[in-house]
Write a protein that holds these residues in place. Structure first.
Motif, PDB file in Angstrom:
ATOM      1  N   GLU A  81     -44.834 -16.829  -2.986  1.00 41.99           N
ATOM      2  CA  GLU A  81     -45.434 -17.425  -4.566  1.00 41.99           C
ATOM      3  C   GLU A  81     -45.889 -17.333  -5.208  1.00 41.99           C
ATOM      4  O   GLU A  81     -45.730 -17.430  -7.218  1.00 41.99           O
ATOM      5  CB  GLU A  81     -44.034 -19.577  -4.262  1.00 41.99           C
ATOM      6  N   LYS A 134     -45.650 -13.997  -6.517  1.00 40.52           N
ATOM      7  CA  LYS A 134     -44.138 -13.646  -8.097  1.00 40.52           C
ATOM      8  C   LYS A 134     -43.961 -13.811  -9.192  1.00 40.52           C
ATOM      9  O   LYS A 134     -44.300 -13.109  -9.797  1.00 40.52           O
ATOM     10  CB  LYS A 134     -42.782 -14.485  -7.474  1.00 40.52           C
ATOM     11  N   LYS A 135     -45.446 -15.053  -8.820  1.00 40.84           N
ATOM     12  CA  LYS A 135     -45.658 -15.244 -11.005  1.00 40.84           C
ATOM     13  C   LYS A 135     -45.980 -14.322 -11.976  1.00 40.84           C
ATOM     14  O   LYS A 135     -45.730 -13.792 -12.451  1.00 40.84           O
ATOM     15  CB  LYS A 135     -46.738 -16.256 -11.047  1.00 40.84           C
ATOM     16  N   GLU A 150     -43.121 -12.504 -12.955  1.00 40.04           N
ATOM     17  CA  GLU A 150     -42.011 -13.520 -13.308  1.00 40.04           C
ATOM     18  C   GLU A 150     -40.644 -12.896 -12.723  1.00 40.04           C
ATOM     19  O   GLU A 150     -39.865 -13.010 -12.996  1.00 40.04           O
ATOM     20  CB  GLU A 150     -42.171 -12.864 -15.198  1.00 40.04           C
ATOM     21  N   MET A 151     -41.217 -13.218 -11.270  1.00 38.30           N
ATOM     22  CA  MET A 151     -40.528 -12.770 -10.955  1.00 38.30           C
ATOM     23  C   MET A 151     -39.518 -14.335 -10.375  1.00 38.30           C
ATOM     24  O   MET A 151     -40.013 -14.573 -10.084  1.00 38.30           O
ATOM     25  CB  MET A 151     -40.576 -11.747  -9.012  1.00 38.30           C
ATOM     26  N   THR A 152     -37.981 -13.192  -9.582  1.00 40.26           N
ATOM     27  CA  THR A 152     -36.892 -14.573  -9.903  1.00 40.26           C
ATOM     28  C   THR A 152     -37.108 -15.171  -8.490  1.00 40.26           C
ATOM     29  O   THR A 152     -36.855 -13.369  -8.045  1.00 40.26           O
ATOM     30  CB  THR A 152     -35.484 -14.376 -10.682  1.00 40.26           C
ATOM     31  N   THR A 153     -36.784 -16.065  -7.928  1.00 39.00           N
ATOM     32  CA  THR A 153     -36.448 -16.075  -6.340  1.00 39.00           C
ATOM     33  C   THR A 153     -34.958 -14.756  -5.646  1.00 39.00           C
ATOM     34  O   THR A 153     -35.859 -14.391  -5.032  1.00 39.00           O
ATOM     35  CB  THR A 153     -35.656 -17.676  -6.042  1.00 39.00           C
ATOM     36  N   LYS A 154     -34.429 -14.812  -5.772  1.00 40.14           N
ATOM     37  CA  LYS A 154     -33.716 -14.450  -5.962  1.00 40.14           C
ATOM     38  C   LYS A 154     -33.861 -13.180  -5.516  1.00 40.14           C
ATOM     39  O   LYS A 154     -32.981 -12.671  -4.571  1.00 40.14           O
ATOM     40  CB  LYS A 154     -32.035 -14.555  -7.030  1.00 40.14           C
ATOM     41  N   SER A 210     -36.320 -11.681  -4.613  1.00 42.28           N
ATOM     42  CA  SER A 210     -37.146 -11.407  -3.080  1.00 42.28           C
ATOM     43  C   SER A 210     -36.642 -11.554  -1.836  1.00 42.28           C
ATOM     44  O   SER A 210     -37.029 -11.853  -0.620  1.00 42.28           O
ATOM     45  CB  SER A 210     -38.481 -12.067  -3.043  1.00 42.28           C
ATOM     46  N   GLU A 231     -35.716  -3.473 -12.138  1.00 38.01           N
ATOM     47  CA  GLU A 231     -36.088  -4.826 -10.758  1.00 38.01           C
ATOM     48  C   GLU A 231     -36.839  -3.734  -9.493  1.00 38.01           C
ATOM     49  O   GLU A 231     -37.574  -4.386  -9.322  1.00 38.01           O
ATOM     50  CB  GLU A 231     -34.753  -5.068  -9.919  1.00 38.01           C
TER      51      GLU A 231
END
Ligand SMILES: Nc1ncnc2c1ncn2[C@@H]1O[C@H](COP(=O)(O)OP(=O)(O)OP(=O)(O)O)[C@@H](O)[C@H]1O
Ligand SMILES: [Mg+2]
Length: 255
Positions: free
Chosen positions: A128, A131-132, A135-139, A141, A153
Motif C-alpha cells: 500500500e 503503491k502511492k 499513484e497506482m490503483t488497487t485494481k 496490483s 501501465e
C-alpha cells in the motif's frame, strides 16, 4: 570505497557477432546515469549483460559490482544482491497475480540475506505504501503480472516493482517509451522518490525529455559498441539538437 558498478573494457557478442566493443563505465552510489545512443548499438545488450541474461557472451573485460566479480554471480543472485532491470518490453505472466509475484520476489531476497520473511499483513501494508509512489490503483496490483496491461501501465508497474524491491542498482531500459505526459511525470517522480544516496539509477532513453524530469549526473552516448561521449545533462540537449551525425563527426575528429 569501491564503486557500485565498474565496467572495464567490456566486449560482448551475440551469436558470434560482437555488439559491445570495449565499454568502460563506473557508477557510484547516489548517482544517476543516462545512456543514449542510436537503435541497435548495444544499450539493451549492456543492460542484459549486467543483469546476467543468457545469450550474451562476454568475450573480454570485467564487471565489478560492490567490489565483487559480477560474473561469479548467477542471474538470480545478481537480483538478490540488488540489481534491478526494468524491461524494455515487460513480460506477461498468466495466472500469477502481481501480489503473489511481488511477495515471493521479496521473500526470495529476504531469504538470501537471512532476514525474516514478510507476513501477508506486513506485505500488504508495505505494498500500500509503495503503491502511492506510482499513484497506482488497487485494481492494477490485483491483476496477473502485466497480463492485458496497456503499455503505459506496464511501465508504471515496472517502477512499482522497483519501489517494492528497493534495488541498489536500478537499470531502466526505455521506461519512458509509450508513456503519456501524465504517466511520464508519475514514473519520473517515482524514480526520483526512490533515488537516494544508497542507490544508483542507470536510465536508458532515446529522449532528452525524460532527463528534464530525472536529472542525470552523467550522460553517456553508446555509439558502435563503445561509450563515445560522456557529459552532463547538457550533452543530451546537444545530442537532441545535433543528432548522431554530430557524434560521428566528433569521433572522427578525435581520431
Ligand atoms: N538475443 C539476440 N539475438 C540476436 N541478436 C541480438 C539479440 N539481442 C540483440 N541483438 C542484436 O544486437 C544489436 C544490439 O541490440 P540492442 O538491443 O542492444 O540495441 P539497443 O541499443 O538497445 O537498440 P534500441 O535503441 O533499438 O533499443 C542489434 O543488432 C540486435 O539485433
Ligand atoms: Mg534497447
Amino acid at each position: 570505497m569501491s564503486a557500485l558498478l565498474e565496467i572495464r573494457d567490456l566486449h560482448v557478442s551475440i551469436n558470434d557477432k560482437e555488439i559491445l566493443k570495449g565499454v568502460n563505465l563506473t557508477i557510484n552510489k547516489g548517482e544517476i546515469h543516462a545512456l543514449m545512443g542510436p537503435n541497435g548499438n548495444g544499450k539493451s545488450t549492456l543492460a542484459a549483460t549486467i543483469a546476467g541474461k543468457e545469450a550474451y557472451k562476454v568475450t573480454q573485460g570485467e564487471i565489478y559490482y560492490k567490489g565483487k566479480n559480477l560474473f561469479d554471480l548467477s542471474i538470480e543472485d545478481r537480483a538478490r544482491e540488488g540489481i534491478f532491470l526494468g524491461f524494455q518490453y515487460p513480460i506477461e505472466i498468466q495466472g500469477v497475480s502481481m501480489v503473489n509475484f511481488m511477495r515471493s520476489a521479496i521473500n526470495e531476497i529476504r531469504k538470501y540475506h537471512k532476514q525474516p520473511l514478510m507476513s501477508s499483513a506486513e506485505f500488504l501494508a508495505f505494498m500500500e505504501e509503495k503503491k502511492k509512489i506510482v499513484e497506482m490503483t488497487t485494481k492494477l496490483s490485483n491483476r496477473s503480472v502485466n497480463e492485458g496491461f496497456s503499455g503505459g501501465e506496464k511501465k508504471r508497474n515496472e517502477i512499482f516493482q522497483m519501489a517494492m524491491l528497493e534495488p541498489e542498482l536500478a537499470i531502466l531500459d526505455e521506461t519512458d517509451s509509450g508513456l503519456d505526459i501524465d504517466a511520464l511525470r508519475i514514473v519520473a517522480s517515482g524514480v526520483n522518490k526512490l533515488h537516494s544516496a544508497d542507490n544508483a539509477i542507470f536510465l536508458i532513453t532515446h529522449y532528452q525529455r525524460l532527463l528534464d524530469y530525472i536529472v542525470p549526473d552523467f550522460v553517456h552516448i553508446l555509439y558502435e559498441g563503445k561509450i563515445a561521449m560522456t557529459g552532463d545533462k547538457y550533452l543530451a540537449i546537444k545530442l537532441e539538437e545535433n543528432g548522431y551525425d554530430w557524434v560521428k563527426n566528433e569521433i572522427e575528429h578525435k581520431n
